[in-house]
Design a protein around this motif. Sequence first.
Motif, PDB file in Angstrom:
ATOM      1  N   UNK A  84      86.723  44.122  16.653  1.00 49.80           N
ATOM      2  CA  UNK A  84      88.074  44.669  16.730  1.00 49.80           C
ATOM      3  C   UNK A  84      88.108  46.193  16.695  1.00 49.80           C
ATOM      4  N   UNK A  85      89.005  46.723  17.525  1.00 49.46           N
ATOM      5  CA  UNK A  85      89.308  48.151  17.534  1.00 49.46           C
ATOM      6  C   UNK A  85      90.716  48.362  16.978  1.00 49.46           C
ATOM      7  N   UNK A  86      91.341  47.245  16.574  1.00 50.14           N
ATOM      8  CA  UNK A  86      92.750  47.306  16.175  1.00 50.14           C
ATOM      9  C   UNK A  86      92.889  47.608  14.676  1.00 50.14           C
ATOM     10  N   UNK A  87      93.745  48.559  14.368  1.00 49.78           N
ATOM     11  CA  UNK A  87      94.000  48.940  12.975  1.00 49.78           C
ATOM     12  C   UNK A  87      94.613  47.752  12.225  1.00 49.78           C
ATOM     13  N   UNK A  88      95.578  47.059  12.882  1.00 50.71           N
ATOM     14  CA  UNK A  88      96.271  45.950  12.209  1.00 50.71           C
ATOM     15  C   UNK A  88      95.284  44.822  11.923  1.00 50.71           C
ATOM     16  N   UNK A  89      94.460  44.473  12.911  1.00 54.47           N
ATOM     17  CA  UNK A  89      93.525  43.357  12.721  1.00 54.47           C
ATOM     18  C   UNK A  89      92.469  43.719  11.675  1.00 54.47           C
ATOM     19  N   UNK A  90      91.911  44.931  11.784  1.00 56.08           N
ATOM     20  CA  UNK A  90      90.882  45.337  10.808  1.00 56.08           C
ATOM     21  C   UNK A  90      91.471  45.304   9.394  1.00 56.08           C
ATOM     22  N   UNK A 345      86.464  30.834   5.268  1.00 54.53           N
ATOM     23  CA  UNK A 345      87.183  29.586   5.527  1.00 54.53           C
ATOM     24  C   UNK A 345      87.899  29.722   6.865  1.00 54.53           C
ATOM     25  N   UNK A 346      88.109  28.609   7.557  1.00 54.44           N
ATOM     26  CA  UNK A 346      88.783  28.651   8.858  1.00 54.44           C
ATOM     27  C   UNK A 346      90.117  29.381   8.712  1.00 54.44           C
ATOM     28  N   UNK A 347      90.424  30.222   9.677  1.00 51.04           N
ATOM     29  CA  UNK A 347      91.630  31.039   9.562  1.00 51.04           C
ATOM     30  C   UNK A 347      92.028  31.530  10.953  1.00 51.04           C
ATOM     31  N   UNK A 348      93.310  31.928  11.097  1.00 51.99           N
ATOM     32  CA  UNK A 348      93.748  32.483  12.383  1.00 51.99           C
ATOM     33  C   UNK A 348      94.185  33.931  12.171  1.00 51.99           C
ATOM     34  N   UNK A 349      93.710  34.831  13.017  1.00 57.45           N
ATOM     35  CA  UNK A 349      94.115  36.245  12.964  1.00 57.45           C
ATOM     36  C   UNK A 349      94.414  36.695  14.385  1.00 57.45           C
ATOM     37  N   UNK A 350      95.535  37.367  14.565  1.00 53.50           N
ATOM     38  CA  UNK A 350      95.951  37.872  15.881  1.00 53.50           C
ATOM     39  C   UNK A 350      95.856  36.765  16.936  1.00 53.50           C
ATOM     40  N   UNK A 351      96.270  35.573  16.542  1.00 53.95           N
ATOM     41  CA  UNK A 351      96.311  34.451  17.491  1.00 53.95           C
ATOM     42  C   UNK A 351      94.951  33.857  17.799  1.00 53.95           C
ATOM     43  N   UNK A 352      93.907  34.330  17.124  1.00 53.14           N
ATOM     44  CA  UNK A 352      92.568  33.782  17.399  1.00 53.14           C
ATOM     45  C   UNK A 352      92.046  33.002  16.202  1.00 53.14           C
ATOM     46  N   UNK A 363      85.378  47.942  13.891  1.00 56.92           N
ATOM     47  CA  UNK A 363      85.044  49.312  14.281  1.00 56.92           C
ATOM     48  C   UNK A 363      86.069  50.243  13.628  1.00 56.92           C
ATOM     49  N   UNK A 364      85.735  50.694  12.429  1.00 58.16           N
ATOM     50  CA  UNK A 364      86.686  51.519  11.666  1.00 58.16           C
ATOM     51  C   UNK A 364      87.023  52.791  12.437  1.00 58.16           C
ATOM     52  N   UNK A 365      86.008  53.370  13.072  1.00 62.51           N
ATOM     53  CA  UNK A 365      86.217  54.612  13.828  1.00 62.51           C
ATOM     54  C   UNK A 365      87.164  54.415  15.002  1.00 62.51           C
ATOM     55  N   UNK A 366      87.221  53.194  15.520  1.00 64.62           N
ATOM     56  CA  UNK A 366      88.141  52.896  16.627  1.00 64.62           C
ATOM     57  C   UNK A 366      89.526  52.550  16.078  1.00 64.62           C
ATOM     58  N   UNK A 367      89.567  51.799  14.968  1.00 66.09           N
ATOM     59  CA  UNK A 367      90.860  51.465  14.352  1.00 66.09           C
ATOM     60  C   UNK A 367      91.597  52.748  13.978  1.00 66.09           C
ATOM     61  N   UNK A 368      90.839  53.772  13.623  1.00 59.50           N
ATOM     62  CA  UNK A 368      91.445  55.049  13.225  1.00 59.50           C
ATOM     63  C   UNK A 368      91.942  55.852  14.427  1.00 59.50           C
ATOM     64  N   UNK A 369      91.699  55.320  15.618  1.00 60.85           N
ATOM     65  CA  UNK A 369      92.249  55.947  16.828  1.00 60.85           C
ATOM     66  C   UNK A 369      93.127  54.938  17.581  1.00 60.85           C
ATOM     67  N   UNK A 370      93.713  54.016  16.840  1.00 57.44           N
ATOM     68  CA  UNK A 370      94.566  53.003  17.461  1.00 57.44           C
ATOM     69  C   UNK A 370      95.912  53.630  17.811  1.00 57.44           C
ATOM     70  N   UNK A 371      96.268  53.660  19.111  1.00 64.86           N
ATOM     71  CA  UNK A 371      97.534  54.301  19.498  1.00 64.86           C
ATOM     72  C   UNK A 371      98.767  53.592  18.945  1.00 64.86           C
ATOM     73  N   UNK A 387      98.181  60.840   8.870  1.00 67.45           N
ATOM     74  CA  UNK A 387      96.706  60.868   8.931  1.00 67.45           C
ATOM     75  C   UNK A 387      96.096  59.967   7.851  1.00 67.45           C
ATOM     76  N   UNK A 388      96.734  59.925   6.689  1.00 75.75           N
ATOM     77  CA  UNK A 388      96.171  59.198   5.547  1.00 75.75           C
ATOM     78  C   UNK A 388      96.176  57.671   5.730  1.00 75.75           C
ATOM     79  N   UNK A 389      96.828  57.189   6.803  1.00 72.12           N
ATOM     80  CA  UNK A 389      96.856  55.737   7.027  1.00 72.12           C
ATOM     81  C   UNK A 389      95.545  55.209   7.618  1.00 72.12           C
ATOM     82  N   UNK A 390      94.527  56.061   7.702  1.00 76.75           N
ATOM     83  CA  UNK A 390      93.258  55.622   8.300  1.00 76.75           C
ATOM     84  C   UNK A 390      92.557  54.568   7.442  1.00 76.75           C
TER      85      UNK A 390
END
Length: 449
Positions: A84-90, A345-352, A363-371, A387-390
């Motif tokens: 994942x590159x997504x801030x929400x998913x990470x 345990x089995x789980x669903x995240x972001x529809x997956x 990828x924390x470095x990518x989540x921190x550049x999530x538009x 900025x502090x929401x990284x």
Amino acid sequence: MTSTGTRPAEPAAVARPSRTSHRTLVRWGVRHGLPAAYLSRAARRGDLTGRLLRDPAQREQPYELYEQLRAIGPLAPGSLGPVTTSHAVAGEVLRSEAFGVGWDRSAAPRAIRWALEYGDELDATGVAEPPSMLVVDPPDHTRYRRLVSRAFTPRAIAAFEPMIRRTADELLDALERRADGPVDLVEGYAEQLPVLVIAELLGVPTDRREDFLRWGSAAAATLDPGLPLRRYVAAEKALRAMHAFLRGHFDRLRRDPGDDLVSRLVGLPGEEALTERELHATVMLLLGAGFETTVNLLGNAVVLLDAHRDQWNALRAAPEGWANAVEEVLRHDSPVQITGRNVRTDVEVAGQRFRAGGRVTLLLGAANRDPEVFADPARFDVTRANARDHLAFSGGIHYCLGAGLARLEGVVGLQALSERFPGLRVDGRPVRRDLQTLRGFEVLPVRLR
Ligand code: HEM
């Protein structure tokens, strides 16, 4: 290809350094050799995770590849499972109890289980191996973390501010004497401040700092999967030296305890007492994490502010902006780029759907550049409001224990540097560390005046 006519030469990556023990080879094989072969094959087939972890060019510049992954979706399939590159998913994965860091060895193939057991040896154990709190789940994680967290409360850290300032000033005094010539700012400042501060905080002798730096820098490579044998052997040698130092240090403290965190850990009574292995893992993690990451924050900050001179000047004029500037550096060029979690345990995240036993790479470095979270994310802006929401310090129960300390060292260290050498400029080509998980500079040539 040339042929020797006798025995085919071993490929460079597995050329066996002289006198490497069989056990070391097995350890390397299972932890690095096999993953390297697997990831390289995946990379050749176009797998982006494989490329990220095997292509040396990605160590210099991973951000383009992150955007290719982002274009696929919040969870891109890859050779190691979803990425994942997504801030929400990470953020969701880090906070969810359905994910953890522990790994059930009993589910591994027999040969792997044998290799892990055969290769298991305290003195060769690194910070990303159990029982380091970084890679164990509750209840053990809770127990380890509780034992040390008292030393890292906001109040305890604030009390260290004068010591951090004094240490920074002493280092700057020493730099002042070299200010007429070119200086490597990593060697003279960025790596010195964190190692001196964490050594002071833990009560380990600061005069061993050059040893710690040498060992830490070799051992940091073990955080990356797929190390070539020679680098692994060097890392293991460093780990052995570090464990030997710790053993001697613990013995000294047992005889003559001080008023410091490590003395307290060594002397824990009864049921609370840590085993020898737990003691080594805990103190090694605190020491290593204490300086191997903050050096990157300081180095990355100087390079970014050199490239954005107006922002350096603005901070000099209004130093109260340094706290936010540190957050923006952590967001824009995160010292820890990658982490991962195992599915408990089995789980669903972001529809997956995630099945127990699987793995997700964050990828924390990518989540921190999530538009979705950061407007115009590739822009470096020390006044960025959020900025502090990284996620540079991760999230959930493994949220960086030293975040407060790192922030304080960043603010104090950078402000002191800018006050002493306002005309500081990068002078020459900074060299990145040859690492993927940690991101920072190995060499940072500057002109101080
Ligand atoms: C800029 C500097 C730093 C950065 C970017 C950083 C980043 C991180 C990250 C990302 C994690 C969690 C990894 C994961 O969730 O898988 C972590 C954990 C940790 N960090 Fe830091 N760190 C920094 C400085 C420090 C310092 C100065 C210390 C001081 C001792 C420290 C001690 C720790 C410890 C003990 C953990 C494990 C926490 C746990 O597993 O509960 N870190 N750090």
